[in-house]
Design a protein around this motif. Sequence first.
Motif, PDB file in Angstrom:
ATOM      1  N   LYS A   1       0.851  -1.179   0.000  1.00  8.74           N
ATOM      2  CA  LYS A   1       0.000   0.000   0.000  1.00  8.74           C
ATOM      3  C   LYS A   1       0.898   1.243   0.000  1.00  8.74           C
ATOM      4  O   LYS A   1       2.057   1.176   0.400  1.00  8.74           O
ATOM      5  N   PRO A   2       0.379   2.382  -0.433  1.00  9.98           N
ATOM      6  CA  PRO A   2       1.178   3.617  -0.401  1.00  9.98           C
ATOM      7  C   PRO A   2       1.694   3.909   1.016  1.00  9.98           C
ATOM      8  O   PRO A   2       0.951   3.795   1.992  1.00  9.98           O
ATOM      9  N   GLY A   3       2.974   4.246   1.103  1.00 13.96           N
ATOM     10  CA  GLY A   3       3.556   4.591   2.399  1.00 13.96           C
ATOM     11  C   GLY A   3       3.705   3.427   3.351  1.00 13.96           C
ATOM     12  O   GLY A   3       3.771   3.604   4.572  1.00 13.96           O
ATOM     13  N   ALA A   4       3.765   2.216   2.819  1.00 19.46           N
ATOM     14  CA  ALA A   4       3.887   1.026   3.660  1.00 19.46           C
ATOM     15  C   ALA A   4       5.215   1.019   4.408  1.00 19.46           C
ATOM     16  O   ALA A   4       6.135   1.784   4.120  1.00 19.46           O
ATOM     17  N   PHE A   5       5.329   0.106   5.362  1.00 17.95           N
ATOM     18  CA  PHE A   5       6.506  -0.020   6.229  1.00 17.95           C
ATOM     19  C   PHE A   5       7.444  -1.084   5.678  1.00 17.95           C
ATOM     20  O   PHE A   5       7.012  -2.205   5.388  1.00 17.95           O
ATOM     21  N   LEU A   6       8.717  -0.752   5.502  1.00 20.23           N
ATOM     22  CA  LEU A   6       9.720  -1.719   5.046  1.00 20.23           C
ATOM     23  C   LEU A   6      10.739  -1.932   6.160  1.00 20.23           C
ATOM     24  O   LEU A   6      11.494  -1.023   6.517  1.00 20.23           O
ATOM     25  N   ALA A   7      10.751  -3.126   6.725  1.00 24.28           N
ATOM     26  CA  ALA A   7      11.719  -3.489   7.752  1.00 24.28           C
ATOM     27  C   ALA A   7      12.859  -4.253   7.085  1.00 24.28           C
ATOM     28  O   ALA A   7      12.689  -5.390   6.649  1.00 24.28           O
ATOM     29  N   ASP A   8      14.002  -3.611   7.001  1.00 30.89           N
ATOM     30  CA  ASP A   8      15.185  -4.159   6.313  1.00 30.89           C
ATOM     31  C   ASP A   8      16.177  -4.595   7.383  1.00 30.89           C
ATOM     32  O   ASP A   8      17.057  -3.843   7.787  1.00 30.89           O
ATOM     33  N   LEU A   9      16.027  -5.823   7.872  1.00 33.67           N
ATOM     34  CA  LEU A   9      16.763  -6.243   9.062  1.00 33.67           C
ATOM     35  C   LEU A   9      18.279  -6.179   8.914  1.00 33.67           C
ATOM     36  O   LEU A   9      18.992  -5.881   9.872  1.00 33.67           O
ATOM     37  N   LYS A  10      18.791  -6.448   7.736  1.00 34.38           N
ATOM     38  CA  LYS A  10      20.242  -6.452   7.533  1.00 34.38           C
ATOM     39  C   LYS A  10      20.762  -5.184   6.867  1.00 34.38           C
ATOM     40  O   LYS A  10      21.937  -5.082   6.511  1.00 34.38           O
ATOM     41  N   GLY A  11      19.895  -4.209   6.677  1.00 29.24           N
ATOM     42  CA  GLY A  11      20.325  -2.918   6.153  1.00 29.24           C
ATOM     43  C   GLY A  11      20.792  -2.925   4.711  1.00 29.24           C
ATOM     44  O   GLY A  11      21.602  -2.088   4.310  1.00 29.24           O
ATOM     45  N   ILE A  12      20.262  -3.837   3.890  1.00 29.60           N
ATOM     46  CA  ILE A  12      20.761  -3.944   2.509  1.00 29.60           C
ATOM     47  C   ILE A  12      20.172  -2.890   1.574  1.00 29.60           C
ATOM     48  O   ILE A  12      20.679  -2.693   0.465  1.00 29.60           O
ATOM     49  N   TYR A  13      19.101  -2.194   2.009  1.00 26.00           N
ATOM     50  CA  TYR A  13      18.508  -1.155   1.161  1.00 26.00           C
ATOM     51  C   TYR A  13      18.737   0.244   1.739  1.00 26.00           C
ATOM     52  O   TYR A  13      18.056   1.193   1.359  1.00 26.00           O
ATOM     53  N   ARG A  14      19.677   0.345   2.642  1.00 32.07           N
ATOM     54  CA  ARG A  14      19.958   1.641   3.263  1.00 32.07           C
ATOM     55  C   ARG A  14      20.292   2.692   2.209  1.00 32.07           C
ATOM     56  O   ARG A  14      21.043   2.427   1.280  1.00 32.07           O
ATOM     57  N   ASN A  15      19.678   3.859   2.345  1.00 34.71           N
ATOM     58  CA  ASN A  15      19.863   4.998   1.427  1.00 34.71           C
ATOM     59  C   ASN A  15      19.271   4.751   0.033  1.00 34.71           C
ATOM     60  O   ASN A  15      19.567   5.486  -0.911  1.00 34.71           O
TER      61      ASN A  15
END
Length: 429
Positions: A405-419
């Motif tokens: 959905k628009p503005g959904a929450f993304l939990a990136d546990l290992k930080g691979i999508y940082r920035n």
Amino acid sequence: MYHKIVSKESKIALVGLGYVGLPIALAFARKVKVIGFDINESRVGMMRNKIDPSNELESAAFDNCDITFTSDIEQLKEANFYVVAVPTPVDNHNVPDLTPVLRASETLGKVIKKGDYVVFESTVYPGCTEEDCLPVIEKISGLKAGADFKYGYSPERINPGDKVHTLENVVKVVSGSDAEALEEIAQTYELVVSAGVHRASSVKVAEAAKIIENTQRDLNIALMNELSIIFDKMGINTFEVLEAAGTKWNFLKFSPGLVGGHCIGVDPYYLTYKSAQLGYNSRVILSGRTINDEMAAYVAKKTVQAIIKAGTNVGHSKVLIMGCTFKENVSDIRNSKVADVVKELEAYQVTVHVTDSHADSAELQHEYGFGLQEQLASDYDAVIVAVNHAAYTGLEEDYFKSITKPGAFLADLKGIYRNKIAHLKYWSL
């Protein structure tokens, strides 16, 4: 014994052909005669057809190997040098479950002969080989350890999914019941370990060396997880902090995450169990274990809080978890802490879908009560990227936008999508 093995007068037997036993068996089989023994006949059948049930080895790994795969104890009697590589899990109360290694010892008691050797590779607490396993072999065989047959311990260092640190190029720790046994065992392993062997002074020392390898790693990850919780409250990114701190030459580079699997998440309990038996209750080790075991609940809580903050009724929300094996790029789901995340989210009445590029859906259903989602939805309230499989590392934000959905929450546990995330609500450990 070593000379008999090299001249192919004697055979080596691997008892237990899982992710540890099979590569060891095949490595030896390229040099000498080997018997690969496993109680699971269906797995044995797969290996006869050059299929690794653990999905770690290609069929080519079975080529040019002088090995007989069997579940027949009569064939096992043909060997003279036995290597035990069975699992050593913990039960639901985190108490060591020695059932597999004790049953393997019973099997050895039925086949071992005077002059034979037995080497344990299964991870155990110091003293287990000599105090728990050998008495079983002695009772059934009627033979005396050290006098009628020699023994040793050589901790496994197989790392699933790692194609760099393999059996051949990682130093092997070995130990023996006496000086003669130590040298015979060391020379035998030197046949396949080009990196060489380290001769430990005793079986207990070798057992202890193995148990603290994973305990040390567990504690370091626990520190990172605790720091992650603290930094989250401060509003700073843990991975940015670690990146900055990592510029110092002696900073140890660990990162936060879920700690599962059959090694790091299990082995420390073997050490603390034995410690308690000796009258000392561990504080540091168990504190680290507590932190790591609580991370699944922490991740679920953060996700639910984000869903509530977005104004969505949690009971009507839908979350996708990407990755459920215990580590990246393997199919092994044993002791996966992702399963705990699923359980925690479902306790909030969240609908949870799980996808994984390596895991087997039927195996997950049998082990944890949920399978993989064949067709992903397009309206997830949150996505948790729990395992950084290679198939996930190159994904762009547009992909996540297409399934949420628009503005959904993304939990990136290992930080691979940082920035790399601009429109979704981003969070990492």
